[in-house]
Design an enzyme around this catalytic site. Structure first.
Site, short mmCIF file in Angstrom:
data_model
loop_
_atom_site.label_atom_id
_atom_site.label_comp_id
_atom_site.label_asym_id
_atom_site.label_seq_id
_atom_site.Cartn_x
_atom_site.Cartn_y
_atom_site.Cartn_z
CG HIS A 185 1.75 -6.64 4.37
ND1 HIS A 185 1.05 -5.78 3.56
CD2 HIS A 185 2.69 -7.23 3.59
CE1 HIS A 185 1.57 -5.85 2.32
NE2 HIS A 185 2.57 -6.72 2.32
CD GLU A 214 4.56 -6.19 -0.52
OE1 GLU A 214 3.73 -5.30 -0.77
OE2 GLU A 214 4.22 -7.28 0.01
CE1 TYR A 270 1.49 -1.22 3.96
CE2 TYR A 270 2.88 -0.49 5.77
CZ TYR A 270 1.99 -1.39 5.23
OH TYR A 270 1.58 -2.48 5.97
CE LYS A 301 -0.14 -4.65 8.48
NZ LYS A 301 -1.24 -3.80 7.96
CG ASN A 306 -4.66 -4.61 9.27
OD1 ASN A 306 -3.45 -4.51 9.43
ND2 ASN A 306 -5.26 -4.41 8.10
CG PHE A 332 -5.02 4.84 5.23
CD1 PHE A 332 -3.93 4.03 5.01
CD2 PHE A 332 -6.10 4.77 4.34
CE1 PHE A 332 -3.88 3.15 3.94
CE2 PHE A 332 -6.07 3.89 3.26
CZ PHE A 332 -4.95 3.08 3.06
NE ARG A 379 -4.73 -10.00 -0.57
CZ ARG A 379 -4.45 -8.79 -0.05
NH1 ARG A 379 -3.23 -8.53 0.40
NH2 ARG A 379 -5.37 -7.88 0.03
#
Ligand code: GTP
Ligand code: MG
Length: 138
Positions: free
Chosen positions: A115, A126, A49, A9, A112, A57, A85
């Site tokens: 992803h 995705e 998203y 990110k 963060n 958010f 993950r």
């Protein structure tokens, strides 16, 4: 062998952490079979998203994800989705386990650093959102 979609990110690309994050992924046995650096438009981020569009958010998230460059990747390996993950750690870096990418690099629950797809169906979707089949080379 499984494939998953991963993103580095804007908070991480800005701090020059691309190589360190790729090293964490590769060291965990994940193979980078596609990778490119992009700058998402606001609309691309909103499309990516879309599943979160009712969340409080959502605006902040799409603003952040289109605020700078992102590195999008396809990772391949045994149990790649779960393994990725695990290496990423919990969404909120304050709750992420020691030695995870988010524990070591993430700045906040929003910014963060990475992803990763959360299941086989989202992984497929995705990957297709950003890559043509010919760009993925296993
Ligand atoms: P991803 O791999 O990025 O999908 O993370 P995740 O699966 O751990 O989290 P989730 O899908 O629940 O949320 C998607 C993304 O929205 C997160 O990675 C965060 O960047 C962002 N996000 C989640 N919760 C919050 C929040 O409470 N505030 C803000 N600003 N962003 C959030
Ligand atoms: Mg998610």
């Amino acid at each position: 062998i499984e494939r998953t979609f991963s993103m580095i990110k804007p908070d991480a690309t800005k701090r020059n952490l691309t190589g360190k994050i790729v090293d964490r992924l590769e060291s965990a046995g994940l193979r980078v079979v596609a990778q490119k650096r992009i700058w998402m438009s606001r609309r691309e981020a909103e499309g990516f998203y879309a599943v979160h569009k009712e969340r409080p958010f959502f605006d902040e998230l799409c603003e952040f994800m289109s605020s700078g460059p992102t590195v999008v990747q396809v990772l391949e390996g045994e149990n790649a989705i779960a393994k990725n993950r695990e290496v990423m750690g919990a969404t909120n870096p304050a709750e992420a386990a020691e030695g995870t990418i988010r524990k070591d690099f993430a700045e906040s629950i929003g910014e963060n650093s990475v992803h990763g797809s959360d299941g086989p169906d989202t992984a497929k979707e995705e990957i297709a959102y950003f890559f043509a089949a010919t760009e993925v080379v296993g």
